[in-house]
Design a protein around this motif. Sequence first.
Motif, PDB file in Angstrom:
ATOM      1  N   SER A 152      48.211  23.533  58.329  1.00  0.00           N
ATOM      2  CA  SER A 152      48.267  24.988  58.321  1.00  0.00           C
ATOM      3  C   SER A 152      49.048  25.530  57.133  1.00  0.00           C
ATOM      4  O   SER A 152      49.051  26.733  56.885  1.00  0.00           O
ATOM      5  N   HIS A 180      36.058  36.915  50.151  1.00  0.00           N
ATOM      6  CA  HIS A 180      35.180  35.982  50.855  1.00  0.00           C
ATOM      7  C   HIS A 180      35.356  34.562  50.318  1.00  0.00           C
ATOM      8  O   HIS A 180      35.414  33.600  51.100  1.00  0.00           O
ATOM      9  N   VAL A 224      38.651  33.093  51.588  1.00  0.00           N
ATOM     10  CA  VAL A 224      38.544  32.669  52.991  1.00  0.00           C
ATOM     11  C   VAL A 224      37.749  31.372  53.093  1.00  0.00           C
ATOM     12  O   VAL A 224      38.112  30.448  53.839  1.00  0.00           O
ATOM     13  N   GLU A 225      36.663  31.284  52.337  1.00  0.00           N
ATOM     14  CA  GLU A 225      35.844  30.078  52.371  1.00  0.00           C
ATOM     15  C   GLU A 225      36.611  28.879  51.825  1.00  0.00           C
ATOM     16  O   GLU A 225      36.526  27.770  52.368  1.00  0.00           O
ATOM     17  N   GLU A 242      39.840  28.466  51.876  1.00  0.00           N
ATOM     18  CA  GLU A 242      40.848  28.080  52.860  1.00  0.00           C
ATOM     19  C   GLU A 242      40.211  27.312  54.020  1.00  0.00           C
ATOM     20  O   GLU A 242      40.779  26.352  54.541  1.00  0.00           O
ATOM     21  N   ARG A 243      39.010  27.749  54.411  1.00  0.00           N
ATOM     22  CA  ARG A 243      38.315  27.026  55.484  1.00  0.00           C
ATOM     23  C   ARG A 243      37.981  25.602  55.048  1.00  0.00           C
ATOM     24  O   ARG A 243      38.169  24.636  55.814  1.00  0.00           O
ATOM     25  N   LEU A 244      37.521  25.453  53.806  1.00  0.00           N
ATOM     26  CA  LEU A 244      37.208  24.122  53.300  1.00  0.00           C
ATOM     27  C   LEU A 244      38.465  23.271  53.172  1.00  0.00           C
ATOM     28  O   LEU A 244      38.446  22.068  53.454  1.00  0.00           O
ATOM     29  N   ARG A 245      39.578  23.893  52.723  1.00  0.00           N
ATOM     30  CA  ARG A 245      40.833  23.144  52.635  1.00  0.00           C
ATOM     31  C   ARG A 245      41.277  22.661  54.009  1.00  0.00           C
ATOM     32  O   ARG A 245      41.686  21.510  54.188  1.00  0.00           O
ATOM     33  N   PHE A 246      41.174  23.542  54.995  1.00  0.00           N
ATOM     34  CA  PHE A 246      41.582  23.182  56.352  1.00  0.00           C
ATOM     35  C   PHE A 246      40.721  22.031  56.871  1.00  0.00           C
ATOM     36  O   PHE A 246      41.232  21.049  57.432  1.00  0.00           O
ATOM     37  N   SER A 247      39.403  22.135  56.664  1.00  0.00           N
ATOM     38  CA  SER A 247      38.500  21.079  57.120  1.00  0.00           C
ATOM     39  C   SER A 247      38.776  19.773  56.396  1.00  0.00           C
ATOM     40  O   SER A 247      38.818  18.697  57.006  1.00  0.00           O
ATOM     41  N   ARG A 248      38.975  19.849  55.074  1.00  0.00           N
ATOM     42  CA  ARG A 248      39.220  18.635  54.294  1.00  0.00           C
ATOM     43  C   ARG A 248      40.532  17.969  54.684  1.00  0.00           C
ATOM     44  O   ARG A 248      40.604  16.746  54.853  1.00  0.00           O
TER      45      ARG A 248
END
Length: 380
Positions: free
Chosen positions: A219, A154, A157-158, A160-166
């Motif tokens: 990505s 978890h 995944v979180e 990676e989501r923050l990295r993508f958003s940043r």
Amino acid sequence: MAFFGVAVGYLLEAHLSPAGFTAGIVTLLIVYGLQLAHSFGYLSPRLSRRRYWTFGLQVLLSYLPFLTFAEAWLAAPGVLAGSALLLLPARWKWPTFAAIVASSSLLVLESGTGRGSLWYGTVATTLTGLVVFGLSELTRLVHEAHRTRAELTHMAVEAERLRFSRDLHDLLGMSLTTIAFKCELARRLPPSKHARLQQELTEILETTQRAFIDVRAVSQTYRAMSLATEVETVFATLKNMGVHAEFRGSAGPLPSDIETTLATVLREAVTNMLRHSQVGTCVVRLHREQGAVRLMVANDGLDDRPPAAVGNARPGTGLDNLRDRIEAVDGRLTAEVTDGKWFSVTAVVPLPAKTAVTRHRLLRPVHPCEAEIHGSATVA
């Protein structure tokens, strides 16, 4: 189940009456039920919170029935020894374990089975307690490992989501700001300015293509950026927007991760500057100092909003993103307002004593007429 079967076998060999045999089975079910609650406390949280009471009950049921069942009850202290290792505090568990083993030896002598069985009974009780403790502790560790793995998944995944958003915010901010500015400029051009309109649309297309490249790069786990390329891109953007820009200093070759971080800081600082101020002059300074590299981006035209609102106050964007990136390479980021209308962002990153550096080209001048950026270069 195996230990329970052994205990039932002892009761069968004792040739008890039906009532006595039934009482023995019921007592065994209670004893081994308590043992299950002790071995797998997560299955019954309520009993786990009362573990000392249940342990006391197991003590009584491990010794009192011996008065009735004699040698048929010699297997009970073994699982009790396992419960002692599972439940009691560290300083009490092993002394209690030893006392239970010793008491089982006394029970063997009291049962009249002979001194020949003393050694066997002592070893059997010891091994039974250790097996119960070992299997129970192994089960707990496996259960904890599964839970930890789920939490790590978890968190990954979180992250990676923050990295993508940043990365979306940091990499696309300037491109989208430039596109918006040029679209507005093109919309206001009169029909007679056909050549200028074509130029603006061409630059919009180039900026859009660069934004597509950045989107594809997001990505990926890691995207290397050239500080020299970023300086040229920033200066070209500021020139097109009519901002006077100055570059001062030189840092030479830098490690790839540090260069990428500083390039990102430069891009995001300029993006925030264009969004949140009426900038007329931008100054970028870059130099080494005592084993570190310092990058400072300053601009005038600060509006009347509080400094905390500059650069996006929402968590996870703007200066917060940059601070996270700088801290990831053991650096520090500061932002301050000077003279009322000047806002500056300063990043200081320590340089490793010995590390491989990227083979990016050194910072080139924005104008071809200048041979090298050392000291100062200016674009208006």
